[in-house]
Scaffold this motif. Structure first.
Motif, PDB file in Angstrom:
ATOM      1  N   GLY A 137      44.920  40.782  41.302  1.00  0.00           N
ATOM      2  CA  GLY A 137      43.781  41.458  41.913  1.00  0.00           C
ATOM      3  C   GLY A 137      42.700  40.475  42.297  1.00  0.00           C
ATOM      4  O   GLY A 137      42.578  39.396  41.715  1.00  0.00           O
ATOM      5  N   LEU A 138      41.929  40.866  43.294  1.00  0.00           N
ATOM      6  CA  LEU A 138      40.793  40.056  43.730  1.00  0.00           C
ATOM      7  C   LEU A 138      39.580  40.976  43.762  1.00  0.00           C
ATOM      8  O   LEU A 138      39.630  42.042  44.365  1.00  0.00           O
ATOM      9  CB  LEU A 138      41.052  39.458  45.110  1.00  0.00           C
ATOM     10  N   PHE A 139      38.529  40.578  43.083  1.00  0.00           N
ATOM     11  CA  PHE A 139      37.336  41.403  42.979  1.00  0.00           C
ATOM     12  C   PHE A 139      36.141  40.669  43.558  1.00  0.00           C
ATOM     13  O   PHE A 139      36.048  39.449  43.481  1.00  0.00           O
ATOM     14  CB  PHE A 139      37.020  41.729  41.510  1.00  0.00           C
ATOM     15  N   TRP A 193      44.830  38.406  36.993  1.00  0.00           N
ATOM     16  CA  TRP A 193      46.276  38.531  36.885  1.00  0.00           C
ATOM     17  C   TRP A 193      46.636  39.290  35.618  1.00  0.00           C
ATOM     18  O   TRP A 193      45.983  39.101  34.567  1.00  0.00           O
ATOM     19  CB  TRP A 193      46.956  37.153  36.801  1.00  0.00           C
ATOM     20  N   ALA A 194      47.649  40.098  35.749  1.00  0.00           N
ATOM     21  CA  ALA A 194      48.260  40.681  34.558  1.00  0.00           C
ATOM     22  C   ALA A 194      49.710  40.217  34.598  1.00  0.00           C
ATOM     23  O   ALA A 194      50.533  40.784  35.309  1.00  0.00           O
ATOM     24  CB  ALA A 194      48.170  42.199  34.594  1.00  0.00           C
ATOM     25  N   PRO A 195      50.045  39.154  33.869  1.00  0.00           N
ATOM     26  CA  PRO A 195      51.400  38.586  33.955  1.00  0.00           C
ATOM     27  C   PRO A 195      52.485  39.611  33.634  1.00  0.00           C
ATOM     28  O   PRO A 195      53.508  39.660  34.269  1.00  0.00           O
ATOM     29  CB  PRO A 195      51.381  37.435  32.945  1.00  0.00           C
ATOM     30  N   ASP A 196      52.270  40.379  32.615  1.00  0.00           N
ATOM     31  CA  ASP A 196      53.152  41.511  32.358  1.00  0.00           C
ATOM     32  C   ASP A 196      52.413  42.450  31.418  1.00  0.00           C
ATOM     33  O   ASP A 196      51.285  42.170  31.021  1.00  0.00           O
ATOM     34  CB  ASP A 196      54.504  41.067  31.767  1.00  0.00           C
ATOM     35  N   ASP A 197      53.045  43.548  31.087  1.00  0.00           N
ATOM     36  CA  ASP A 197      52.283  44.568  30.359  1.00  0.00           C
ATOM     37  C   ASP A 197      52.163  44.263  28.868  1.00  0.00           C
ATOM     38  O   ASP A 197      51.662  45.061  28.103  1.00  0.00           O
ATOM     39  CB  ASP A 197      52.899  45.958  30.580  1.00  0.00           C
ATOM     40  N   ALA A 215      33.758  45.263  42.554  1.00  0.00           N
ATOM     41  CA  ALA A 215      34.486  46.127  43.491  1.00  0.00           C
ATOM     42  C   ALA A 215      35.772  45.422  43.864  1.00  0.00           C
ATOM     43  O   ALA A 215      35.757  44.215  44.143  1.00  0.00           O
ATOM     44  CB  ALA A 215      33.660  46.405  44.739  1.00  0.00           C
ATOM     45  N   PRO A 216      36.885  46.136  43.872  1.00  0.00           N
ATOM     46  CA  PRO A 216      38.144  45.473  44.195  1.00  0.00           C
ATOM     47  C   PRO A 216      38.258  45.209  45.692  1.00  0.00           C
ATOM     48  O   PRO A 216      37.882  46.043  46.506  1.00  0.00           O
ATOM     49  CB  PRO A 216      39.211  46.469  43.746  1.00  0.00           C
ATOM     50  N   ILE A 217      38.778  44.045  46.030  1.00  0.00           N
ATOM     51  CA  ILE A 217      39.091  43.730  47.425  1.00  0.00           C
ATOM     52  C   ILE A 217      40.563  44.027  47.677  1.00  0.00           C
ATOM     53  O   ILE A 217      40.927  44.595  48.695  1.00  0.00           O
ATOM     54  CB  ILE A 217      38.764  42.265  47.733  1.00  0.00           C
ATOM     55  N   ARG A 218      41.407  43.626  46.775  1.00  0.00           N
ATOM     56  CA  ARG A 218      42.813  43.956  46.909  1.00  0.00           C
ATOM     57  C   ARG A 218      43.456  43.954  45.527  1.00  0.00           C
ATOM     58  O   ARG A 218      42.956  43.341  44.583  1.00  0.00           O
ATOM     59  CB  ARG A 218      43.560  43.020  47.853  1.00  0.00           C
ATOM     60  N   ARG A 265      51.056  41.038  27.915  1.00  0.00           N
ATOM     61  CA  ARG A 265      50.061  39.973  27.775  1.00  0.00           C
ATOM     62  C   ARG A 265      48.756  40.421  28.397  1.00  0.00           C
ATOM     63  O   ARG A 265      48.737  41.226  29.311  1.00  0.00           O
ATOM     64  CB  ARG A 265      50.574  38.698  28.434  1.00  0.00           C
ATOM     65  N   PRO A 266      47.662  39.881  27.891  1.00  0.00           N
ATOM     66  CA  PRO A 266      46.368  40.344  28.403  1.00  0.00           C
ATOM     67  C   PRO A 266      46.125  39.846  29.827  1.00  0.00           C
ATOM     68  O   PRO A 266      46.771  38.917  30.308  1.00  0.00           O
ATOM     69  CB  PRO A 266      45.353  39.713  27.434  1.00  0.00           C
ATOM     70  N   TRP A 267      45.168  40.516  30.458  1.00  0.00           N
ATOM     71  CA  TRP A 267      44.734  40.108  31.795  1.00  0.00           C
ATOM     72  C   TRP A 267      44.010  38.774  31.719  1.00  0.00           C
ATOM     73  O   TRP A 267      43.360  38.458  30.715  1.00  0.00           O
ATOM     74  CB  TRP A 267      43.796  41.162  32.391  1.00  0.00           C
ATOM     75  N   LEU A 268      44.126  38.037  32.812  1.00  0.00           N
ATOM     76  CA  LEU A 268      43.479  36.736  32.904  1.00  0.00           C
ATOM     77  C   LEU A 268      42.602  36.716  34.152  1.00  0.00           C
ATOM     78  O   LEU A 268      42.909  37.395  35.138  1.00  0.00           O
ATOM     79  CB  LEU A 268      44.531  35.627  32.999  1.00  0.00           C
ATOM     80  N   VAL A 269      41.529  35.979  34.086  1.00  0.00           N
ATOM     81  CA  VAL A 269      40.632  35.913  35.239  1.00  0.00           C
ATOM     82  C   VAL A 269      40.377  34.463  35.607  1.00  0.00           C
ATOM     83  O   VAL A 269      40.472  33.564  34.773  1.00  0.00           O
ATOM     84  CB  VAL A 269      39.287  36.631  34.957  1.00  0.00           C
ATOM     85  N   SER A 270      40.039  34.290  36.865  1.00  0.00           N
ATOM     86  CA  SER A 270      39.719  32.948  37.354  1.00  0.00           C
ATOM     87  C   SER A 270      38.239  32.688  37.145  1.00  0.00           C
ATOM     88  O   SER A 270      37.464  33.616  36.893  1.00  0.00           O
ATOM     89  CB  SER A 270      40.051  32.857  38.839  1.00  0.00           C
ATOM     90  N   PRO A 271      37.838  31.449  37.274  1.00  0.00           N
ATOM     91  CA  PRO A 271      36.403  31.195  37.355  1.00  0.00           C
ATOM     92  C   PRO A 271      35.859  31.881  38.607  1.00  0.00           C
ATOM     93  O   PRO A 271      36.596  32.126  39.557  1.00  0.00           O
ATOM     94  CB  PRO A 271      36.311  29.659  37.494  1.00  0.00           C
ATOM     95  N   PRO A 272      34.570  32.198  38.608  1.00  0.00           N
ATOM     96  CA  PRO A 272      34.018  32.856  39.811  1.00  0.00           C
ATOM     97  C   PRO A 272      33.910  31.864  40.964  1.00  0.00           C
ATOM     98  O   PRO A 272      33.654  30.674  40.748  1.00  0.00           O
ATOM     99  CB  PRO A 272      32.638  33.334  39.343  1.00  0.00           C
ATOM    100  N   LEU A 273      34.102  32.370  42.156  1.00  0.00           N
ATOM    101  CA  LEU A 273      33.897  31.587  43.375  1.00  0.00           C
ATOM    102  C   LEU A 273      32.657  32.138  44.055  1.00  0.00           C
ATOM    103  O   LEU A 273      32.656  33.296  44.476  1.00  0.00           O
ATOM    104  CB  LEU A 273      35.120  31.721  44.298  1.00  0.00           C
ATOM    105  N   ALA A 274      31.638  31.330  44.147  1.00  0.00           N
ATOM    106  CA  ALA A 274      30.377  31.819  44.712  1.00  0.00           C
ATOM    107  C   ALA A 274      30.464  31.897  46.231  1.00  0.00           C
ATOM    108  O   ALA A 274      30.884  30.940  46.884  1.00  0.00           O
ATOM    109  CB  ALA A 274      29.238  30.895  44.288  1.00  0.00           C
TER     110      ALA A 274
END
Lengths: 415, 616
Positions: A285-287, A301-305, A272-275, A307-316
């Motif tokens: 985005g933050l999910f 993150w989507a650096p630009d249209d 679910a998106p937070i922002r 390049r592919p989206w990138l995700v962070s490691p999960p934060l528990a």
């Protein structure tokens, strides 16, 4: 006024269609449905989703309105102040001007904001669109727009309430703007079609739930909206199918899922998106991702249209942790304030490929952290009518108060 | 918002109290005038009767002898008289209690609604329907309660026998049922914690039972079976209450647990001891509370044994046990009435002496009916008496005629209360006095209305001069307000809907009270949200900041923008302007508690003024 740049972009899908095209739409939907059915069972991979997994429940997440966002020239912070009795809590908007080095109270006047503020920055750091959430007997959402850092405000409004999420409004270039409106039990993205009081329906949550990508995701609600640098509207949606971080965009193909890679243990989580916001040229985005046993935060993150989206490691977050503030900093920085019981911590990730790290223990009564345009991190505390900003000491281990602002809250003015 | 957070109307509101007392005084004067007329008529009639009797005697000397030979009527059965006089006095007392000055405002929110709070939702819904009627017409309702109950009491006292007496008893049953349902939430029998010690099943139930017994034909009182039936019913009731009292887990078997938790009886007694009352009484009650706190188990055991024992004795129907049980019941009722019910009527909002006295009267009447049951011969004599034609009895029995007249007068008193209230209850608009009590009476003025040139919600230019020939109601509304203004908008809409045909001669106008959010977008959004867009005679006007500011000043709207997330501050004020363009009334439009009553009342007051300027 064109809402999209000219070129190869297809027209945006409207919520209503002329009668004569209903049959055509139905036929196309049928073809799309068959195609979707044909894709069921396809292996999970880049650009594909495992549609064989059953739909679950979207994680129960409340996206906090307390936030801060940083632009190249200014930082904006939204915090809740006052007394928690009756209607004596008021949302306040502060701005930090890089030139002056001070925080200033710039809450737009003229409307009681007990219901909340949703903000969106524009391409220019001094631009900010503010949406007033409804409260008590106010049944529609006024808006306010500034182009000079909150010194002057232009009034606007929607005839309906805004959805009470932090990313309920979005600014694009020029006069391009969208908002996430609440119509009964459904939400709808509306686009500015004239002055700030003229808005036209763009797409509804029900429609998104019915498009092929929406069915793939199992859209349960639209929870965030933003406009990317090229003017494409992105809708952050809660997905009931696990393993899908739902961002739908209407660009080369009609409303399709952004290719946000989800892997590992998060494949069993529903998102679910937070922002969702656009900072400079990057969509951030933050999910929240959860499976009933615990919740993780994932930054994207989507650096630009191109390049592919990138995700962070999960934060528990654990079983009882919940996000009380979130936002963006300079560059690609994102942060979240997490409360677990009586303790509060700030977790930051500086960008794609980075790991989450915790800031030093926060000062008492911290509402949120904020990043100045130069990257300096600040803790913002609130206590009744007192707002204060704190900066890390030279050793980086503690905080020192650097500025206080007394806010002239009109107690009991809201009943 | 100026005028916001105004305190709700209190029980001691001077306007309400003075109006209530004035209404009572006026109606008392009517009652006295009617009584004087009846007394004069009675004397005239008696005079005519006397002259006729004298003429008949001169014509037939034997007639006097026959008249003197007529046998004396049998006296009223003692048990019935106990009930009739006892409950007549209680109804009269209750009526006088209803005349306390705090009744119009305090009865619903401090007595009736709290009494219903533990009951199921359907009971609360029923009670609320009555509460709304009372709150909408507090003066009429409070006055009605006085006269109805005083009238019933007098009726029972002055009409000892026959149809008049039985009709009075039936009326007491009817009103008793109304009070029991709407006023006592059925004696809270559907709420937890039911106990005879606190007054269950509601004192007025016994009023209804007494009314039913008084309404019985007199010959029924000649049979011992009547007394036994009363006692049997009482016995079963007491046994049931005893079993309930003994039921575990209801908090009556404990006094104070470790000095912190209190049992149900201690909690009730403690709360009663804080009622405003003479200090000696308060000390008795609190002493009993302390005793029960230490000996709660023993007190409840005593109560259970007493209830079961008395109930069983009543059920036997035998004179010996019943006599002892009746005495015991009276002593225990008295003790409960003083130490637990705390006399029931103290504190400024007491409506009756609670249940113990009425219950004791029923027990005593049952006992007397059992032991004094007359002979069968007397029963048939009573039957013959009741068959005597009404006209003959009126002519031949001056005492009966006098009592009939008195009963008629008492019925008139009941009607004096019931009729206006029945009529008022059909009016869905609350009485304007509710608004006047909280906001003050409107100022009556006569000055030219300052003109304006503004734009309505549809973008049309509107000048005050265009509206000549219509009565105008003008107020100032902030279209993005979160509190008062939507309520004011609803009140204006209610006023328009209630005006009826006069609405075609009226225009309801709001002027924007926000210098920032003032365009027609906001006025339209506000209208749509409040249903005002459906009114054909509604204008929501706006203009430039300069135009609006000028109007705010001349009309006293005092609009100021506040910082830090507050809404725009402005006065809640309304003007009534006559068709000639002159301001005639200025009123505070503070919505106060914004209940359905206050909104309706304001609308009613506004309509009253609009109607007066249209017709003047």
């Amino acid at each position: 006024m064109k809402l999209m740049k000219t070129g190869s972009r297809k027209p945006m899908v409207r919520a209503k269609k002329p009668r004569g095209r209903v049959a055509l739409s139905a036929a196309l939907s049928g073809v799309a449905a068959v195609a979707t059915l044909g894709m069921i069972g396809a292996p999970v991979g880049a650009g594909g989703y495992d549609t064989s997994s059953p739909l679950g429940a979207a994680p129960s997440v409340s996206a906090p309105l307390t936030s801060s966002v940083t632009t190249p020239t200014a930082t904006w912070a939204v915090v809740l102040m006052g007394k928690n009795d009756g209607f004596n809590l008021f949302w306040q908007l502060f701005t930090f001007d890089a030139a002056s080095g001070h925080w200033t109270l710039v809450t737009p006047p003229g409307v009681a904001d007990n219901g909340g503020l949703s903000v969106a920055t524009g391409a220019s750091g001094g631009n900010l669109l503010v949406g007033f959430e409804t409260s008590q007997a106010l049944k529609f959402s006024p808006l306010a727009l500034t182009a000079n850092g909150g010194i002057d405000w232009s009034p606007g409004g929607l005839e309906v309430p805004l959805v009470a999420v932090p990313s309920a409004v979005a600014l694009g270039s020029g006069t391009h703007a969208v908002a996430l409106a609440s119509k009964g039990t459904q939400s709808e993205i509306v686009a500015r079609s004239g002055d700030l009081t003229s808005w036209s329906p763009l797409v509804t949550g029900r429609y998104l739930a019915g498009v092929p990508s929406g069915r793939t995701c199992g859209v349960s609600s639209i929870s965030a909206v933003t406009i990317d640098p090229s003017g494409i509207v992105l809708a952050g949606v809660s997905c009931r199918r696990p393993g899908i971080a739902g961002v739908l965009l209407d660009s080369d193909a009609p409303w399709h899922l952004a290719p946000i890679p989800v892997s590992g243990g998060l494949l069993d989580d529903t998102f679910a998106p937070i922002r969702l916001s656009t900072v400079g040229t990057t969509v951030e985005g933050l999910f929240a991702a959860g499976n009933g046993k615990g919740t993780n935060l994932v930054a994207t993150w989507a650096p630009d249209d191109t390049r592919p989206w990138l995700v962070s490691p999960p934060l528990a977050l654990g079983a009882t942790g919940h996000v009380v503030a979130a936002g963006t900093g300079s560059g690609s920085t994102q942060f979240a304030l997490v409360r677990t019981g009586a303790s509060l911590r700030a977790d930051v990730v500086d960008g794609p490929g980075e790991r989450w790290y915790a800031l030093p223990p926060l000062p008492a009564s911290t509402a949120t952290v904020a990043f100045e345009p130069n990257g300096q991190v600040t803790a913002l505390t609130v206590d009744d009518t007192h707002f204060a900003s704190w900066q890390l000491t030279a050793d980086g281990g503690s905080w020192a108060e650097v500025q206080t602002v007394k806010v002239p809250i009109a107690f009991n003015s809201s009943g | 918002m100026q005028g916001m957070n105004s305190a709700p109307v209190t029980t001691g509101n001077s306007l309400i109290v003075s109006t209530f007392e004035s209404s009572l005084s006026h109606q008392l004067a009517i009652v006295l005038v009617v009584l004087v007329v009846l007394v004069v008529a009675w004397n005239v009639w008696r005079g005519v009767q006397f002259r006729r009797a004298m003429a008949e005697r001169r014509a037939d000397p034997l007639d006097e002898a026959r008249t003197q030979e007529r046998p004396a009527r049998l006296p009223e059965p003692t048990a019935r008289r106990i009930l009739r006089i006892g409950f007549g006095l209680i109804w009269l007392f209750d009526g006088l209690l209803q005349a306390q000055s705090s009744m119009p405002v305090g009865l619903t929110n401090q007595v009736i609604q709290p009494a219903a709070s533990g009951s199921p939702s359907w009971v609360q819904h029923l009670v609320n329907s009555g509460v709304i009627i009372w709150n909408n017409h507090p003066i009429q309702a409070a006055v009605a309660s006085v006269w109805i109950q005083v009238g019933i009491g007098v009726w029972l006292l002055v009409a000892p026998r026959g149809r008049w007496s039985r009709t009075g008893a039936m009326v007491s049953i009817g009103w008793g049922l109304v009070v029991w349902s709407f006023g006592e939430a059925f004696g809270a029998i559907f709420a937890p914690g039911l106990t005879i010690l606190f007054g269950a099943p509601g004192g007025v139930v016994f009023y209804c039972i007494a009314g039913g017994l008084i309404a019985l034909p007199e010959r029924w009182w000649s049979r011992p079976r009547t007394g036994r039936s009363i006692l049997l019913g009482s016995g079963i009731f007491l046994i049931g209450m005893g079993i309930l009292q003994a039921w575990p887990g209801r908090g009556f078997w404990q006094g104070a647990v470790r000095g912190h938790q209190t049992g149900s009886l201690v909690a009730m007694v403690d709360s009663m001891s804080t009622t405003s009352q003479p200090s000696f009484l308060s000390s008795w009650v609190s002493s009993f509370g302390s005793f029960d706190a230490s000996h709660g188990w023993g007190v409840n055991l005593f109560a259970v044994i007493a209830l079961l024992g008395i109930g069983a004795a009543f059920c036997t129907g035998r004179r010996g046990p019943v006599r002892i049980a009746a005495w015991a019941a009276c002593i225990l009722c008295l003790a409960d009435w003083v130490l637990i019910e705390d006399l029931g009527f103290l504190g400024g909002l007491g409506t009756d002496p609670n249940s113990m006295i009425p219950m004791a009267l029923i027990f005593v009447a049952g006992y007397v009916a059992l032991v004094q049951a007359p002979s069968t011969a007397e029963a048939s004599t009573r039957d013959e008496e009741t068959r005597e034609p009404f006209g003959t009895r009126l002519r031949d029995n001056p005492g009966y005629a006098l009592r009939s007249l008195a009963a008629l007068a008492a019925a008139g008193v009941v009607l004096l209360g019931a009729a206006p209230m029945a009529f008022a209850s059909t009016n869905p608009t609350a009485s304007p006095i509710v608004t006047e009590a909280s906001n003050g009476a409107p100022d009556v003025v006569d000055s030219p209305a300052p003109g304006f040139d503004l734009t309505d919600q549809n973008g049309r230019a509107v000048h005050l001069s265009d509206l000549r020939g219509k009565a105008l109601a003008i107020t100032f509304l902030d279209p993005v307000c979160t509190t008062d203004c939507p309520i004011l908008g609803q009140e204006f809409r209610l006023a328009d809907e209630a005006l009826g045909s006069a609405a075609s001669h009226t225009e309801f106008i709001a002027i924007v009270a926000n210098p920032i959010y003032r365009s027609t977008f906001y006025t339209n959004a506000f209208d749509k949200a409040q249903g005002l867009n459906k009114l054909s005679n509604w204008l929501y006007l706006t203009g430039s900041v300069a135009e609006l500011d000028k109007l705010w000043q001349v009309y006293g709207a005092e609009v100021t923008v506040s910082p830090a997330g507050a809404m725009v501050n402005h006065s809640d004020i309304a003007y009534v302007i006559n068709p000639d363009g002159r301001i005639r009334y200025i009123m505070s439009a503070d919505p106060g508690a914004a209940t359905s009553t206050t909104k309706s009342s304001f609308a009613g007051l506004l309509d009253q003024q609009l109607t007066s300027v249209i017709s003047s």
